[in-house]
Design a protein around this motif. Structure first.
Motif, PDB file in Angstrom:
ATOM      1  N   ASN A   1      -7.162  -3.204  -2.764  1.00  0.00           N
ATOM      2  CA  ASN A   1      -5.742  -3.464  -3.015  1.00  0.00           C
ATOM      3  C   ASN A   1      -5.340  -4.832  -2.474  1.00  0.00           C
ATOM      4  O   ASN A   1      -4.671  -5.612  -3.161  1.00  0.00           O
ATOM      5  CB  ASN A   1      -4.884  -2.372  -2.386  1.00  0.00           C
TER       6      ASN A   1
ATOM      7  N   ASP B   1     -10.726  -5.181   6.809  1.00  0.00           N
ATOM      8  CA  ASP B   1     -11.449  -4.268   5.914  1.00  0.00           C
ATOM      9  C   ASP B   1     -11.839  -5.033   4.652  1.00  0.00           C
ATOM     10  O   ASP B   1     -11.073  -5.086   3.691  1.00  0.00           O
ATOM     11  CB  ASP B   1     -10.569  -3.059   5.568  1.00  0.00           C
TER      12      ASP B   1
ATOM     13  N   SER C   1      -5.329  -8.135   6.425  1.00  0.00           N
ATOM     14  CA  SER C   1      -5.799  -6.812   6.040  1.00  0.00           C
ATOM     15  C   SER C   1      -7.231  -6.860   5.514  1.00  0.00           C
ATOM     16  O   SER C   1      -8.071  -6.020   5.857  1.00  0.00           O
ATOM     17  CB  SER C   1      -4.873  -6.217   4.976  1.00  0.00           C
TER      18      SER C   1
ATOM     19  N   LYS D   1      -2.311   6.589   2.891  1.00  0.00           N
ATOM     20  CA  LYS D   1      -3.544   5.915   2.488  1.00  0.00           C
ATOM     21  C   LYS D   1      -4.601   5.947   3.596  1.00  0.00           C
ATOM     22  O   LYS D   1      -5.433   5.068   3.696  1.00  0.00           O
ATOM     23  CB  LYS D   1      -3.237   4.484   2.106  1.00  0.00           C
TER      24      LYS D   1
ATOM     25  N   SER E   1      -6.201  -2.296   9.066  1.00  0.00           N
ATOM     26  CA  SER E   1      -6.088  -2.964   7.778  1.00  0.00           C
ATOM     27  C   SER E   1      -4.931  -2.398   6.975  1.00  0.00           C
ATOM     28  O   SER E   1      -4.199  -3.129   6.298  1.00  0.00           O
ATOM     29  CB  SER E   1      -7.399  -2.804   6.997  1.00  0.00           C
ATOM     30  N   ASN E   2      -4.749  -1.091   7.060  1.00  0.00           N
ATOM     31  CA  ASN E   2      -3.694  -0.421   6.311  1.00  0.00           C
ATOM     32  C   ASN E   2      -2.310  -0.933   6.715  1.00  0.00           C
ATOM     33  O   ASN E   2      -1.433  -1.153   5.874  1.00  0.00           O
ATOM     34  CB  ASN E   2      -3.786   1.088   6.543  1.00  0.00           C
TER      35      ASN E   2
ATOM     36  N   ASN F   1     -11.161  -3.594   1.135  1.00  0.00           N
ATOM     37  CA  ASN F   1      -9.804  -3.256   0.717  1.00  0.00           C
ATOM     38  C   ASN F   1      -9.505  -3.885  -0.650  1.00  0.00           C
ATOM     39  O   ASN F   1      -9.073  -5.030  -0.755  1.00  0.00           O
ATOM     40  CB  ASN F   1      -8.793  -3.732   1.761  1.00  0.00           C
TER      41      ASN F   1
ATOM     42  N   LYS G   1      -8.047   5.736   2.041  1.00  0.00           N
ATOM     43  CA  LYS G   1      -8.071   4.973   0.795  1.00  0.00           C
ATOM     44  C   LYS G   1      -9.419   4.289   0.565  1.00  0.00           C
ATOM     45  O   LYS G   1      -9.873   4.173  -0.553  1.00  0.00           O
ATOM     46  CB  LYS G   1      -6.956   3.928   0.855  1.00  0.00           C
ATOM     47  N   HIS G   2     -10.057   3.837   1.617  1.00  0.00           N
ATOM     48  CA  HIS G   2     -11.292   3.078   1.437  1.00  0.00           C
ATOM     49  C   HIS G   2     -12.418   3.730   2.228  1.00  0.00           C
ATOM     50  O   HIS G   2     -12.205   4.394   3.232  1.00  0.00           O
ATOM     51  CB  HIS G   2     -11.105   1.634   1.921  1.00  0.00           C
TER      52      HIS G   2
ATOM     53  N   MET H   1       0.848  -1.195   0.000  1.00  0.00           N
ATOM     54  CA  MET H   1       0.000   0.000   0.000  1.00  0.00           C
ATOM     55  C   MET H   1       0.877   1.235   0.000  1.00  0.00           C
ATOM     56  O   MET H   1       1.826   1.330   0.763  1.00  0.00           O
ATOM     57  CB  MET H   1      -0.870  -0.002   1.253  1.00  0.00           C
TER      58      MET H   1
ATOM     59  N   ASP I   1      -1.769  -4.380   5.278  1.00  0.00           N
ATOM     60  CA  ASP I   1      -1.621  -4.283   3.827  1.00  0.00           C
ATOM     61  C   ASP I   1      -0.184  -3.899   3.472  1.00  0.00           C
ATOM     62  O   ASP I   1       0.443  -4.486   2.585  1.00  0.00           O
ATOM     63  CB  ASP I   1      -2.607  -3.232   3.290  1.00  0.00           C
TER      64      ASP I   1
ATOM     65  N   TYR J   1      -1.852  -9.954   3.791  1.00  0.00           N
ATOM     66  CA  TYR J   1      -2.924  -9.420   2.955  1.00  0.00           C
ATOM     67  C   TYR J   1      -4.275  -9.993   3.379  1.00  0.00           C
ATOM     68  O   TYR J   1      -5.300  -9.292   3.369  1.00  0.00           O
ATOM     69  CB  TYR J   1      -2.665  -9.707   1.473  1.00  0.00           C
TER      70      TYR J   1
END
Length: 508
Positions: free
Chosen positions: A498, A493, A489, A5, A463-464, A496, A8-9, A1, A467, A486
């Motif tokens: 990504n 979330d 993450s 961010k 989560s970030n 997510n 980001k979501h 990531m 990630d 991942y």
């Protein structure tokens, strides 16, 4: 990531705006003077400024510019601290700050004006205005609209590394974005993207045959009498009364980033005096000096809920339109936006139904702006004078992060790790994430792994953080560990995009 961010979501965005709309937990009673005597707006202002300045000093923030609209009028425009720490030059109402992504609502408003003129249409594909627009996904390429771009729902990966610290003509963006992967679902996921706002700026230029910078001045700055606001890198650099940006230690000057190529996403600079006019217009239903500046259609499309709505508890929901994230409860609307670029930080919060708005600008990236915005909302709207002392202490720990960062960059990794373990209170998730990617960009993978692993360990619900940890493991060839993080993450979330895309890639 990639870096920065935080929003980001959409779920992260929702948490982000919850800071503005709900009182923090674990609050302690204040012990500053006798706040029971604080009743009038001016008394509240004096009290707020005293608290804001004491926290500014405690948390090592060099300076802050503030504009407050109360009961639909300007209550305060000024500042605290220093625009130049070394020379002890104070912040005033005319000090210039870069507002970063708080530029996006300006680009959104300009779009609304061009829609009103019949030059653009919210639901017409971007490709109609920019025929050479190309993406890896042909369906998105053919169907993505101006509204999709401004609402961050194209699914395009963020990839700030492709524009930050680079300098190329704005039209070159068309060649850059055609190779970016889609990491989210088109129109069904929220994915913050600076390139899309720059692309909308190109559409402005195509239909008017004028630079975006000129259009912002003609359609927004001049009508609102924002005579000391700018859109250009050279303008900001050459203004003597600007706020020097500083790193987390509060004394080391930071770089000034040239945002010319992506200007519609983050290049505007303004002063407390000028930005007060902007905020006042927004909380007054688009009126400026008793005259209508925004039409009802422009105002409602920009600020009222109509897309990207997430329902909660029946009477409570969140949404994102163009530049602002919104929160509505019991039919009362609160809007917010943040901006950040090296050494410069901003936050805008609007309570449309209560005639209240606040805009904070600091010359250092810090969560200070969220905390004092929350205090302002509590004091002016709720007569709540409590303080979150835990949050204040976490902010004060930022100087420990700067010491850790310097040790990691200049000294032995074990020495840096030992210092980090000795820090009693660690509250710098975003700074650690940014440091991790700084090290990745410098190919210092071992140090990056340490930073991102420490960050995930200290923020087990982020989560970030997982990630980013997944990405460094992927870069180091640790496939199993990359997949594990991942997955973690994505558990934290489910939106997510990504993490979902990276898992698909790794499993292939």
């Amino acid at each position: 990531m990639k870096i920065n961010k935080l929003i980001k979501h959409l779920p992260l965005l929702l948490v982000f705006f919850a800071l503005s709309c709900k009182q923090a937990d674990n609050q302690s009673a204040i012990n500053l003077n006798n706040f029971q005597s604080v009743k009038t707006p001016n008394q509240k202002l004096d009290y707020f400024l005293k608290i804001a300045d004491s926290i500014r000093d405690k948390t090592n923030v060099p300076g802050v510019g503030i504009a407050i609209i109360y009961n639909n009028d300007v209550l305060y425009k000024g500042g605290l601290g220093f625009r130049d720490v070394q020379k002890k030059m104070k912040i005033t109402e005319n000090t210039l700050f870069s507002i970063g992504s708080n530029t996006k609502p300006f680009t959104g408003l300009l779009t609304s004006k061009l829609v009103s003129d019949g030059l653009l249409d919210w639901d017409t594909p971007i490709k109609t205005y920019i025929p050479e627009f190309k993406l890896k996904n042909k369906y998105v390429e053919e169907n993505a609209t101006i509204a999709d771009a401004l609402a961050h729902r194209t699914g395009l990966g963020r990839r700030d590394d492709l524009w930050k610290y680079k300098d190329y003509p704005r039209e070159e963006i068309l060649n850059v974005i055609k190779d970016i992967d889609l990491v989210g679902s088109f129109r069904n996921s929220y994915g913050y993207n600076n390139f899309m706002y720059a692309l909308v700026g190109i559409s402005h230029e195509r239909v008017t045959e004028k630079p975006w910078e000129t259009l912002i001045k003609e359609r927004i700055f001049i009508p609102l009498n924002m005579n000391d606001s700018y859109t250009g890198y050279s303008d900001f650099v050459n203004v003597s009364n600007k706020a020097t940006g500083y790193k987390g230690d509060g004394v080391t000057p930071d770089v000034v980033v040239n945002l010319t190529h992506v200007a519609p996403s983050g290049a505007i600079s303004s002063t407390p005096s000028d930005i007060a006019k902007w905020v006042k217009m927004l909380v007054n239903n688009g009126m400026h000096e008793n005259e209508r500046y925004m039409t009802d259609n422009e105002y409602n499309y920009m600020l009222k809920p109509h897309s990207n709505i997430s329902l909660r508890n029946g009477n409570e929901f969140w949404y994102y339109n163009i530049g602002f994230g919104g929160y509505s409860k019991d039919n009362k609307i609160t809007l917010g936006a943040n901006g950040a670029i090296d050494g410069q930080n901003s936050r805008c919060v609007l309570h449309l139904d209560e005639g209240f708005g606040i805009f904070i600008m600091t010359n250092q990236i810090s969560s200070y702006k969220e905390l004092i915005t929350q205090y302002a909302e509590n004091i002016f709207l709720k007569n709540d004078f409590s303080r979150d002392l835990d949050a204040e202490n976490r902010l004060a720990s930022n100087s420990d992060f700067e010491t850790f960062r310097k040790l990691l960059l200049t000294d032995d990794i074990n020495k840096a790790k030992d210092f980090y373990d000795s820090i009693p209170l660690k509250a710098f998730e975003n700074q650690m994430n940014n440091l991790g990617y700084e090290l990745i960009n410098n190919k210092a993978f071992k140090k990056a792994l340490l930073v991102l692993k420490l960050n995930a360990d200290d923020n087990p619900k982020s989560s970030n953080a997982y990630d980013s940890l997944g990405e460094i493991y992927m870069l180091m060839g640790e496939k199993a560990l990359a997949i594990k993080n991942y997955k973690k993450s994505l558990e934290l979330d489910p939106e997510n995009g990504n993490a979902e895309a990276m898992l698909t890639k790794l499993n292939q």
